[in-house]
Every structure is written in C-alpha cells, then in structure tokens.
Design a protein around this motif. Sequence first.
Motif, PDB file in Angstrom:
ATOM      1  N   ILE A 105     -41.850   5.544  46.977  1.00  0.00           N
ATOM      2  CA  ILE A 105     -43.277   5.210  46.942  1.00  0.00           C
ATOM      3  C   ILE A 105     -43.597   4.758  45.530  1.00  0.00           C
ATOM      4  O   ILE A 105     -43.212   5.416  44.559  1.00  0.00           O
ATOM      5  N   GLU A 106     -44.288   3.637  45.414  1.00  0.00           N
ATOM      6  CA  GLU A 106     -44.692   3.138  44.102  1.00  0.00           C
ATOM      7  C   GLU A 106     -45.994   3.799  43.684  1.00  0.00           C
ATOM      8  O   GLU A 106     -46.941   3.885  44.464  1.00  0.00           O
ATOM      9  N   VAL A 107     -46.015   4.251  42.432  1.00  0.00           N
ATOM     10  CA  VAL A 107     -47.174   4.931  41.864  1.00  0.00           C
ATOM     11  C   VAL A 107     -47.542   4.210  40.578  1.00  0.00           C
ATOM     12  O   VAL A 107     -46.692   4.012  39.705  1.00  0.00           O
ATOM     13  N   SER A 108     -48.802   3.821  40.450  1.00  0.00           N
ATOM     14  CA  SER A 108     -49.250   3.099  39.260  1.00  0.00           C
ATOM     15  C   SER A 108     -49.959   4.046  38.286  1.00  0.00           C
ATOM     16  O   SER A 108     -50.305   5.171  38.638  1.00  0.00           O
ATOM     17  N   ASP A 109     -50.182   3.553  37.084  1.00  0.00           N
ATOM     18  CA  ASP A 109     -50.964   4.311  36.106  1.00  0.00           C
ATOM     19  C   ASP A 109     -52.366   4.585  36.643  1.00  0.00           C
ATOM     20  O   ASP A 109     -52.940   5.643  36.399  1.00  0.00           O
TER      21      ASP A 109
END
Length: 112
Positions: free
Chosen positions: A14-18
């Motif tokens: 899963i991609e998690v951003s700032d």
Amino acid sequence: MYKIQANASGTRNIEVSDRHLRTIRKYSLLSGLVDSNGIVDENILDKLKFNIRGLLESEPGKDKELLDLCLDVIYNQNMKAIGLGNLVTLYKQWSADHQDADDPEEGSPMAE
C-alpha cells in the motif's frame, strides 16, 4: 511516497504519502490504538476503522484528507493487520523525522 507491506508474503503493498501521515498526526489516529502488549491484530484494525468512521460522520465532507486516507490506505482492499502494524512502524519513524516540521514557530528567529 512510502510503501508498506500489506501481507505476510510481501505480494501486496500500500502506498502511503506524507499527506496521509500528516492526516494521521492531525487526528492522532494511532495514539492509544495499540494495547500495551504491542500486538496489532484484526480487532485493532477494526477499532481504527470505527474511530475514523465516527470522525467522518461527525464532520461529513469537511476533511478531504481524512477521506483520502480512508480510501487510499485504511479501507484499502489489501489492508490487513500486518499492513496496519507496518503503518504504525512507518508513522513512528516518519513522526520522529518530522517532529519539528509541523511547528514552524519553534526554532525560528521570530519565536524568540
């Protein structure tokens, strides 16, 4: 952009951003979530989902970032307990690296 492993075999991420991590900080979503035993299981994931659902129902449509966090990360079809455990680990590391970033006054000449 960060990637967290969502399953034990490592085939799902899963991609998690700032921005997602800042939203977690803004709402203190992970504070007090994990018991003192440190075990993250499906019940903890359900607890987080219930907490977020309550926030969304109390402020419908007011925070796009919280809704994006739900759609992209928390309610992601790949999110399981191991993914939440990895999100907690990522958040702790990110938070330690960015603890002064949310307080622009601190350390600036204007604060003195």
